[in-house]
Design a protein around this motif. Structure first.
Motif, short mmCIF file in Angstrom:
data_model
loop_
_atom_site.label_atom_id
_atom_site.label_comp_id
_atom_site.label_asym_id
_atom_site.label_seq_id
_atom_site.Cartn_x
_atom_site.Cartn_y
_atom_site.Cartn_z
N ARG A 194 47.97 41.25 40.61
CA ARG A 194 46.79 41.08 41.47
C ARG A 194 45.72 42.12 41.14
O ARG A 194 44.53 41.79 41.09
N HIS A 199 38.67 32.16 41.06
CA HIS A 199 39.73 32.11 42.07
C HIS A 199 40.41 30.76 42.23
O HIS A 199 41.44 30.69 42.90
N GLU A 236 38.09 40.01 37.33
CA GLU A 236 37.01 39.37 38.08
C GLU A 236 35.77 40.27 38.12
O GLU A 236 34.64 39.81 37.94
N ARG A 237 35.98 41.57 38.36
CA ARG A 237 34.84 42.49 38.39
C ARG A 237 34.17 42.57 37.03
O ARG A 237 32.94 42.67 36.93
N ALA A 281 42.02 41.20 39.70
CA ALA A 281 40.82 41.69 40.39
C ALA A 281 39.92 42.47 39.43
O ALA A 281 38.69 42.36 39.48
#
Length: 672
Positions: free
Chosen positions: A493, A533, A500-501, A497
């Motif tokens: 996770r 997502h 994604e950033r 994340a």
């Protein structure tokens, strides 16, 4: 400030984990009761802020005992503040300032009433005594950097002065951001987790102050392959082709070629990108370092002497680090450690998706992009290396490191590495230690995955992590498997994340480069969120995933449009009779469907983009499917509200983003 007076402020989260914040921590601990530190995971409190912000609430307290007995609440908000207000007090009165203040008072009161760690739908609270924060911060060694970072122009970053206080600093950010499994490890292994400085000596790699001179690339073989004529080669380079065994052709940092004697050059480990396994060898690296611990007079007539004069003409010897070194030795002498005294292994200063702490197989010198590590007396070096490559340490480094920039890169300074909690391998049995080392040696024979979570299905990674968990006191294999599974989920996770950033930052840069400085629309933001997502949403398709496969029903021709469902005992001008629906607005015809549940089933069908002939099950099946659909839709709304709040602080804009996401999710179709 008067006794028991309150102080609240909003800052960057940096002070929770960085050197400059350690002095602030000390000041708070010695003068205040720290009521709470809050950070939101779901919204930005300042629309244009480039850093994550935290709210800190303090109360002036002069009594040492009361300060030390205080319980500090570290709070991670899981819902927007507006949603928390609604949970506590009902709908917010947007018009009245007094009402908003009452909402804030309700949240404040709930915070102060919270005396134990808890997790609810709207926040996670970790309660830590102020005494524990103080004692943890006093146990550490003084680890302020002995050198300031310097750029190629000689400019130095400011560093804090070494502290003369008992309090050295603490990593408080972990209490807010760490995943639940981290706290489980802390609780279960409280006696077998120690700061790394107890097991290893951590030092900077060599710092040149002029990489363009010292860190060169050997182009000899490429030149020999390209320039095959002996006479032409000699005319150009003033050496024969056969001489290249003792004199090498190198490029400086500006790609200018020079001749340097091979005896003054050796391979150097310059950056983690050169490491493809958890072991580093000379064949892996791309640069050589100039290593000339000799007096200037001894270099007379050498090619290196000419290269040094060239560097001086360019002014490469005028940076602060070079000038400082020249006070005690020739500026071109880096003072590299002899081969027998070099690091046993390395720790990378900056990292992202991979996790590699390489074993120094061929005693290479390491650049200051890396830290040199040695096992302390009584600590098995190979077991230390194995443990540092475990997933437990990956989780730990994320609690003790610090974010670099907006793309999710992790930076670990020397102070961070020294403070990082790791398994105390001195307590490991010989059997468990041997098993961990064997697993690490197996890992060293293969390439490391691009993303760490790609390795979680590999036997060698699992065996290493299993051994490390056993060192932490998890004796039962079944329990180790449970914890390891949760550990892998948490790390995956975190890395997703980070990805994604990174994607968001790249998109922002691309828009800026293209001159597209207009504000992204809600639909565009929704598309970005969906791309990142959608795979993790566990999407379902209505009605296929909500109705039993074997189902008898009648065919209903559903017009396109929004469905209004009748629930009244009798039809009026404003309400439809139960068992009927109207599709397409007030002027449309009223259609018989035979029950309220069937009407709601058709309403869900229309919302999910279906029209035309559809199979309409019996009333009971329709009711069951509709109730499941309502629950599924509600969960999507909650998740999309959280994601939208991360991208905008404007409530109307959040609603528009969430609505666009919900439309995409409900009309999603599983690929054939």
């Amino acid at each position: 400030m008067k006794q028991e007076g309150y102080l609240g402020f909003v800052t960057s989260i940096g002070w929770l984990d960085t050197d400059y914040g350690f002095r602030l921590q000390e000041f708070f601990l010695q003068n205040f009761r720290i009521v709470a530190v809050l950070e939101s995971q779901v919204e930005k409190w300042f629309e244009d802020a480039r850093v994550t912000t935290a709210v800190t609430i303090l109360q002036r307290e002069t009594d040492v005992g009361r300060r030390m007995d205080n319980k500090v609440r570290f709070i991670q908000l899981l819902k927007p503040l507006s949603a928390i207000y609604t949970t506590l007090r009902g709908r917010i009165d947007e018009k009245g300032e007094d009402a908003r203040q009452e909402d804030l008072d309700a949240v404040r009161d709930l915070i102060e009433e919270t005396s134990a760690s808890e997790k609810t739908d709207y926040w996670r609270v970790k309660v830590v005594s102020q005494r524990e924060l103080w004692e943890r911060g006093c146990r550490l060694p003084e680890t302020v950097d002995d050198e300031a970072d310097e750029d190629e122009d000689g400019a130095k970053d400011e560093k804090p002065e070494p502290s003369k206080s008992l309090y050295k600093g603490g990593k408080w950010g972990q209490y807010i951001r760490a995943p639940d499994v981290w706290f489980e490890l802390l609780e279960a292994a409280k006696d077998t987790l120690v700061p790394l400085h107890e097991l290893a000596e951590v030092r900077f790699g060599f710092k040149t102050g002029a990489d363009k001179f010292f860190c060169v690339r050997d182009v000899t073989e490429a030149v020999l392959k390209r320039e095959t004529d002996e006479a032409a080669f000699y005319d150009k380079w003033t050496i024969r082709r056969a001489d290249t065994k003792r004199v090498r052709i190198v490029h400086d940092g500006e790609r200018v070629p020079h001749l340097v004697e091979a005896k003054y050059l050796e391979p150097e480990f310059h950056t983690l990108m050169e490491a493809h396994r958890i072991v580093i060898r000379a064949a892996d690296v791309g640069r050589l370092v100039v290593n000339a611990p000799v007096a200037r007079a001894a270099l007379r007539g050498t090619h290196l002497a000419r290269y040094i004069r060239y560097a001086e003409e360019q002014g490469w010897n005028t940076g602060a680090t070079v000038v400082s070194r020249a006070k005690v030795q020739p500026w071109y002498d880096l003072g590299l450690r002899p081969k027998g005294e070099r690091a046993q292994m390395f720790w990378p200063k900056s990292q992202q998706y991979r996790h590699i702490a390489p074993w120094n197989e061929e005693t290479l010198p390491g650049n200051d992009n890396l830290y040199d590590l040695w096992a302390k007396q009584g600590v098995p070096p190979r077991l230390l290396w194995a443990m540092l490559n475990s997933t437990v340490v990956v989780l730990s480094k994320h609690q003790f490191g610090r974010a670099a920039g907006v793309e999710g890169n992790l930076k670990t300074e020397v102070v961070d590495v020294n403070m990082m909690l790791v398994p105390d391998i001195r307590q490991a049995s010989s059997e468990v230690g041997a098993r961990a080392v064997a697993a690490a040696e197996a890992m060293s024979k293969r390439l490391s995955g691009r993303y760490l979570y790609d390795e979680f299905t590999l036997a060698d990674r699992q065996q290493l992590d299993d051994g490390v968990l056993e060192m932490l006191g998890y004796a039962d294999p079944a329990r180790r498997l449970q914890v390891r599974t949760r550990l892998y989920e948490a790390v995956k996770r975190m890395q997703i994340a980070t990805r994604e950033r990174e994607i968001i930052a790249r998109q922002d840069r691309a828009r800026a480069a293209a001159g597209l400085r207009r504000r992204s629309s809600a639909v565009e933001i929704a598309e970005d969120i969906w791309a990142m997502h959608s795979e993790s949403l566990q999407l379902m398709q209505f009605p296929a995933d909500f109705v039993p496969r074997v189902q008898v029903g009648e065919t209903f021709d559903l017009p396109a449009g929004e469905v209004e469902v009748g629930t009244a005992m009798m039809e009026t001008g404003r309400q439809l009779r139960a068992g009927t629906v109207r599709v397409g607005g007030p002027a449309a015809a009223v259609l018989e469907v035979g029950g309220i549940a069937r009407g709601r089933f058709l309403q869900a069908m229309a919302e999910c983009g279906h029209y035309g002939p559809v199979l309409l099950p019996d009333e009971a099946a329709c009711e069951g499917a509709y109730q499941q659909f309502r629950q599924y839709r509600s969960e999507l709304e909650r998740r999309f509200a959280e994601l939208a709040a991360q991208r905008s602080n404007d409530k109307k804009r959040q609603d528009a983003i969430a609505e666009a996401l919900l439309r995409k999710a409900l009309t999603w179709r599983r690929p054939d």
